[in-house]
Design a protein around this motif. Sequence first.
Motif, PDB file in Angstrom:
ATOM      1  N   ALA A   1      12.396 -38.284  -2.642  1.00  0.00           N
ATOM      2  CA  ALA A   1      12.878 -39.738  -2.535  1.00  0.00           C
ATOM      3  C   ALA A   1      13.203 -39.530  -4.569  1.00  0.00           C
ATOM      4  O   ALA A   1      12.575 -39.042  -4.559  1.00  0.00           O
ATOM      5  N   TYR A   2      14.075 -40.619  -4.524  1.00  0.00           N
ATOM      6  CA  TYR A   2      13.445 -41.071  -6.067  1.00  0.00           C
ATOM      7  C   TYR A   2      12.031 -41.890  -6.313  1.00  0.00           C
ATOM      8  O   TYR A   2      12.095 -42.866  -5.380  1.00  0.00           O
TER       9      TYR A   2
ATOM     10  N   ASP B   1      12.855 -50.907  -1.918  1.00  0.00           N
ATOM     11  CA  ASP B   1      12.073 -50.009  -0.913  1.00  0.00           C
ATOM     12  C   ASP B   1      11.412 -50.112   0.284  1.00  0.00           C
ATOM     13  O   ASP B   1      12.427 -51.071   1.482  1.00  0.00           O
ATOM     14  N   ARG B   2      10.424 -49.666   0.806  1.00  0.00           N
ATOM     15  CA  ARG B   2      10.005 -49.628   2.003  1.00  0.00           C
ATOM     16  C   ARG B   2       8.656 -50.348   2.171  1.00  0.00           C
ATOM     17  O   ARG B   2       7.714 -50.214   3.291  1.00  0.00           O
ATOM     18  N   GLY B   3       8.812 -51.939   1.359  1.00  0.00           N
ATOM     19  CA  GLY B   3       7.622 -52.350   1.538  1.00  0.00           C
ATOM     20  C   GLY B   3       5.950 -52.425   1.334  1.00  0.00           C
ATOM     21  O   GLY B   3       4.789 -53.454   1.754  1.00  0.00           O
ATOM     22  N   TYR B   4       6.298 -51.632   0.179  1.00  0.00           N
ATOM     23  CA  TYR B   4       4.710 -50.814  -0.332  1.00  0.00           C
ATOM     24  C   TYR B   4       4.811 -50.185  -1.944  1.00  0.00           C
ATOM     25  O   TYR B   4       5.956 -49.633  -1.320  1.00  0.00           O
TER      26      TYR B   4
ATOM     27  N   TRP C   1      10.722 -44.738  -2.358  1.00  0.00           N
ATOM     28  CA  TRP C   1      11.882 -45.105  -2.019  1.00  0.00           C
ATOM     29  C   TRP C   1      13.133 -45.511  -2.522  1.00  0.00           C
ATOM     30  O   TRP C   1      14.390 -45.949  -1.839  1.00  0.00           O
TER      31      TRP C   1
ATOM     32  N   ARG D   1      17.016 -46.143  -3.733  1.00  0.00           N
ATOM     33  CA  ARG D   1      17.842 -45.484  -4.545  1.00  0.00           C
ATOM     34  C   ARG D   1      18.479 -45.452  -5.229  1.00  0.00           C
ATOM     35  O   ARG D   1      18.745 -46.325  -6.335  1.00  0.00           O
ATOM     36  N   LEU D   2      19.262 -44.477  -6.287  1.00  0.00           N
ATOM     37  CA  LEU D   2      19.191 -43.933  -7.322  1.00  0.00           C
ATOM     38  C   LEU D   2      20.667 -45.006  -7.950  1.00  0.00           C
ATOM     39  O   LEU D   2      20.322 -46.016  -8.147  1.00  0.00           O
TER      40      LEU D   2
ATOM     41  N   ASP E   1      20.509 -47.728  -5.949  1.00  0.00           N
ATOM     42  CA  ASP E   1      20.058 -49.633  -6.880  1.00  0.00           C
ATOM     43  C   ASP E   1      19.565 -49.371  -7.814  1.00  0.00           C
ATOM     44  O   ASP E   1      18.925 -50.710  -8.061  1.00  0.00           O
TER      45      ASP E   1
ATOM     46  N   THR F   1       0.999 -53.894   0.239  1.00  0.00           N
ATOM     47  CA  THR F   1       2.358 -53.674   1.261  1.00  0.00           C
ATOM     48  C   THR F   1       2.663 -55.081  -0.177  1.00  0.00           C
ATOM     49  O   THR F   1       2.099 -55.966  -0.673  1.00  0.00           O
TER      50      THR F   1
END
Lengths: 552, 153, 109
Positions: free
Chosen positions: A51-52, A79-82, A95, A97-98, A100, A353
């Motif tokens: 991912a980015y 992102d995914r919390g970390y 993670w 997203r472009l 965002d 995290t």
Amino acid sequence: MYRYDEFDRAFLEERVAQFRDQVARRLSGDLSEDEFKLLRLMNGLYLQLHAYMLRIAIPYGTLSSGQMRRLADVAERWDRGYGHFTTRQNIQLNWIRLEDAPDVIAALAEVDMHGIQTSGNCIRNVTADQYAGVAADEIEDPRVWAEILRQWSTNHPEFSFLPRKFKIAVTGAELDRAAIRVHDVGLRMRRDDAGAAGFEVVVGGGLGRTPLVGKTIRRFLPKDDLLGYLEAVMRVYNALGRRDNLYKSRIKILVHDIGPERMAEMVDAEFQAIQAEGGVSLDPELVGRIRAHFAPPVYAPAPVEPPELAALERADPAFARWRRTNTAAHREPGHAIVNLSLKPHGRPPGDATSAEMRAVADMADRWSLGEIRVAHEQNLVLPHVRQADLPEVWRAAQAIGFATPNIGHLTDIIACPGLDYCALATARSIPIAERLADRFRDLDRLHDIGPFRINISGCINACGHHHVGHVGLLGVDKAGEEFYQITLGGSAEEDTAIGRIVGPAVSSAEVVDAIERLVDTYVRIREPEETFLDTCRRVGNAPFKESIYAAA
Amino acid sequence: MPLLRQGVAIEDAWTHLDDAAALPADAVAITVTGARWAAERDRLLARTGPLGVRLANSEAVDGVEGDLPRLGLIALHFPKFSDGRAYSQARRLRRLGFAGELRATGNVLQDQLLLMTRVGFDGFLMTAPDAERRYQAALAAYDHFYQPRRIVA
Amino acid sequence: MTLQVITANRLSDGVVVFRTAGGRWSARVEDAGVLDAGAAEAALAAGQADAVRPVVVGVYLVDVVPGRSGPVPVEFRERIRAQGPSVGVRGAFEVAAPALPGRAIQDEV
């Protein structure tokens, strides 16, 4: 610590607006990926394996509690919390997203943070001793100069398209915690005979494909000459650095090819020309304001070695061990520097995290004047802790798993993200770090082994600094299998040395056993008070080589 | 190819001679390469018309340092936008007092125009259409600079 | 015989995607259309057209072998790329998948 003023904020807002426009143009197809790639990289946005990835600068490793909370919020919301703290005092979110990304960098800009110059062939985020301003062995707080360098190098019109990336590290202390001899430019504060503070200038260090230890080209540079002199270094490099071969384009190759004496001559000549033209002047008012930002905080009187500390050390050896291993001497009486280990056994080195980031921010507010540092060893630091608060800080660190007493020990492993995340990697790093931490989880054994640094890189680019680990592991791909090349005897400190390759690479399945045999050999042959590095330098690779390949 | 001078599209008033080309009439504004300048300096300086030099980005600017008052144009080349050597050449020429046109040629793109103006370029030979609009957009992106206003005099 | 699938990253969010037999993009390697040598080039060209639209970025072919539930990349790197990191998001790292309604895997573009 430095707080952005209206100018800094206005600059950042312009940058956010510019990037928002560029992302919109990309998503609409107006910009091709080739055209856009450079623009996103200028803001630290990479496209990685999955991912980015957004790389966010933490200038000279200093972070406020509010900034840490914002990082936690950003990681959770977008992102995914970390996040992953890196060897260059950055944090990476894996993670993003472009779509965002503009909102993410706007949210970071609100707390004076960004990803500017965390990528590209420009002067990168300037790193510093994580104990700057509080170390007992320091001449002056080097962050004043790191901040001046940040401003000077930001969007520098002459030095935004160098032959290759350019990394600067600064320390004001005797002990080199900033690895200045493996940077493109390393600056170390010194005093001249008259007692005035200035810089030793080291040029041409670096790791990667061609590891080289930097050379001193100026023993003592008066502080006021710093920008003019660095501008001369940059101009010589910009003109003469190789551009025909990506792997030979760092300044270390130039210095190596022409020699440090010739480099010093050319830089001096350019510096004279710059001085003759009026020099690179610093606005004294601006320098004064920056200096004021880094004025030592007003510490409330704090008891020195309060008796309850000694009592707890006697009652609870775990506390005593943690204090001995994870805290450092503070320049202010009655205070300590606390390291929070981001190497809990069984976790990716350097990861935290969002919940943990918030907990660290709370600890900083309660016990460290709201300030946090990031170490290039991928740990966090609370720089202003009263000795009397150490028991509480210890318990709070335990509660989030950041109290493992392993700072500077075998399980305090530096590791790049490796093939689990990185598009350049040839092998994984994190699983090896986890398996080694698991093997050496016994704390008595860990402390009996003593100071020991293992650095792991997942490819030749050496983001995990394997060349300067006491033991270095370099992941390589052998016919689709992960193997690890072992180097011994490296160091990133005052005695900087590049580790020597010990022999053929070892398979992933065998590497932890091999390291364990090597460690057992050290424990068997060491002389009293000898660290692994000492032994390694005394006896060379041979006995270790024998043990590494013993069962193979 | 659009040529901008201080943001405005203009016709090129200069004749760019290669090293073998015969010199035109004295009044014609000409540019020559750095090599030709070094070889024929006296003869060129004897002309009455405007003179310019085209420097490769591997050439030191010292070769024209003494002649700057006589030069009306210096063209610096970007073989790729990512090859930034000409930024240093431009900055040095301006600091030496060069007051003529400093022209960027080669891979000159919108996103680098602002940096180029900040080191002293004021002429841009671009390949993209609507060069004037791109120039306006590029210069409008930032109003805040750490250099020269803040750090570098 | 070499079997291949087409992969890329989705432009909007960077997620690794694979081209289905129907010419769509899926986040699951199992959904990938498996191509023999004769079909690969044409499918790759079609995939690359999606990079121009632009929907995806970095389109390329990956060697695969048939697995129980679909194609499995041959190279270790590509297996990690298809399956995600082998470490990290577990234990203390157990976090909810990002709250992105309608953007779960199997999202097609």
